[in-house]
Scaffold this motif. Structure first.
Motif, PDB file in Angstrom:
ATOM      1  N   GLN A  11       0.832  -1.202   0.000  1.00  0.00           N
ATOM      2  CA  GLN A  11       0.000   0.000   0.000  1.00  0.00           C
ATOM      3  C   GLN A  11       0.868   1.253   0.000  1.00  0.00           C
ATOM      4  N   ILE A  12       2.006   1.202   0.710  1.00  0.00           N
ATOM      5  CA  ILE A  12       2.935   2.333   0.694  1.00  0.00           C
ATOM      6  C   ILE A  12       3.474   2.548  -0.715  1.00  0.00           C
ATOM      7  N   SER A  42       0.884   4.236  -2.756  1.00  0.00           N
ATOM      8  CA  SER A  42       0.734   5.641  -2.365  1.00  0.00           C
ATOM      9  C   SER A  42       1.865   6.500  -2.911  1.00  0.00           C
ATOM     10  N   GLU A  81       1.292   7.020  -6.640  1.00  0.00           N
ATOM     11  CA  GLU A  81       0.219   7.987  -6.856  1.00  0.00           C
ATOM     12  C   GLU A  81       0.704   9.406  -6.600  1.00  0.00           C
ATOM     13  N   TRP A  82       1.498   9.589  -5.526  1.00  0.00           N
ATOM     14  CA  TRP A  82       2.049  10.923  -5.220  1.00  0.00           C
ATOM     15  C   TRP A  82       2.958  11.405  -6.342  1.00  0.00           C
TER      16      TRP A  82
END
Length: 276
Positions: free
Chosen positions: A218-219, A222, A225-226
């Protein structure tokens, strides 16, 4: 119908990108050229397809301040661009060099990645680092010029430039050992965002029962996506470069001068043994 013609009139004598005196001037020129690239795309739906040294000029005003200019807009196109690639091989985004059907259409973010490849190439050739001339020659071939003629496909092919950006990360963080802190910070910050274009978050999707791996995955999602959200902003690159240039805590003075290297002839295909 012929190609549109564009002319730039300079108030002061312009210089080629490789004629900078100090490293900071190089980064300023890239910042200004990337700003023009982003504004043309976001405000005028116009894409400059060929980010390379010959298409960036610099000049100093009467106060000695350096400015950079992105030139040669004669082959610029409206967005979205036609599939044919007009960019210089060494600085083309990895995505555009990979096989795929339909052929990928060049976009603004591909140009942002080209600025990154260009800056690495320029810093290897003209700034202080820890590689000797033989290692430098081999590294330039390996990361920018490594290709051959594929007679079956009737085109140029490469096993190096199409492998993503991880090889360049190894070069930036380990092998090059750039002598100027400003350059190290700029390349590190650019790499950490652009690298995410080529991370595959779906291939490593863990089983739901493994909570630790699920959390790490999940990190990873993320972070990607960032990074992609950052790249969607046309001012991401010029703002990043400006922030580093204006940071008083960063040492731009140590190893600031332009450096010349000799490039010995290394017999092919044996040049790879000099890389490590």
């Amino acid at each position: 119908m012929g190609l549109p013609q564009h002319r730039l009139v300079y108030e002061y004598l312009s210089r080629s990108l490789d004629e900078f005196s100090e490293v900071r001037e190089l980064v300023i020129a890239i910042r200004d050229a990337s700003e023009a690239h982003g504004e043309a795309a976001s405000l005028a739906d116009t894409l400059h397809p060929d980010i390379c040294p010959r298409n960036i000029k610099t000049q100093k005003d009467r106060d000695g301040h350096t400015r950079g200019y992105l030139i040669d807009w004669d082959h610029s196109t409206n967005i979205p661009q036609k599939p044919e690639r007009d960019s210089t091989w060494q600085f083309t985004a990895v995505r555009l060099l990979r096989d795929g059907q339909p052929a990928p259409i060049q976009d603004r973010i591909d140009g942002v990645e080209s600025f990154f490849h260009l800056l690495i190439w320029m810093t290897l050739r003209y700034t202080a680092h820890g590689m000797n001339n033989v290692q430098l020659t081999a590294s330039l071939r390996h990361n920018f010029d490594g290709f051959w003629w594929d007679s079956e496909e009737g085109r140029m092919a490469s096993s190096f430039r199409t492998s993503g950006l991880w090889r360049l990360g190894d070069l930036i963080f380990k092998r090059a050992r750039f002598g100027n802190q400003g350059i190290r910070v700029v390349l590190r910050n650019m790499y950490r965002v652009l690298f995410q274009r080529y991370t595959n978050t779906e291939a490593s999707d863990p089983d739901d029962s493994d909570r630790l791996l699920r959390g790490r995955h999940q990190i990873t999602i993320s972070v990607k996506e960032w990074a992609l959200k950052s790249l969607d902003e046309p001012r991401w690159m010029p703002d990043l470069l400006h922030e580093v240039l204006e940071d008083e805590k960063i040492d731009w003075q140590t190893n600031k001068d332009r450096t010349e290297y000799e490039f010995p002839e290394i017999p092919l295909p044996h040049y790879l043994e000099f890389l490590y």
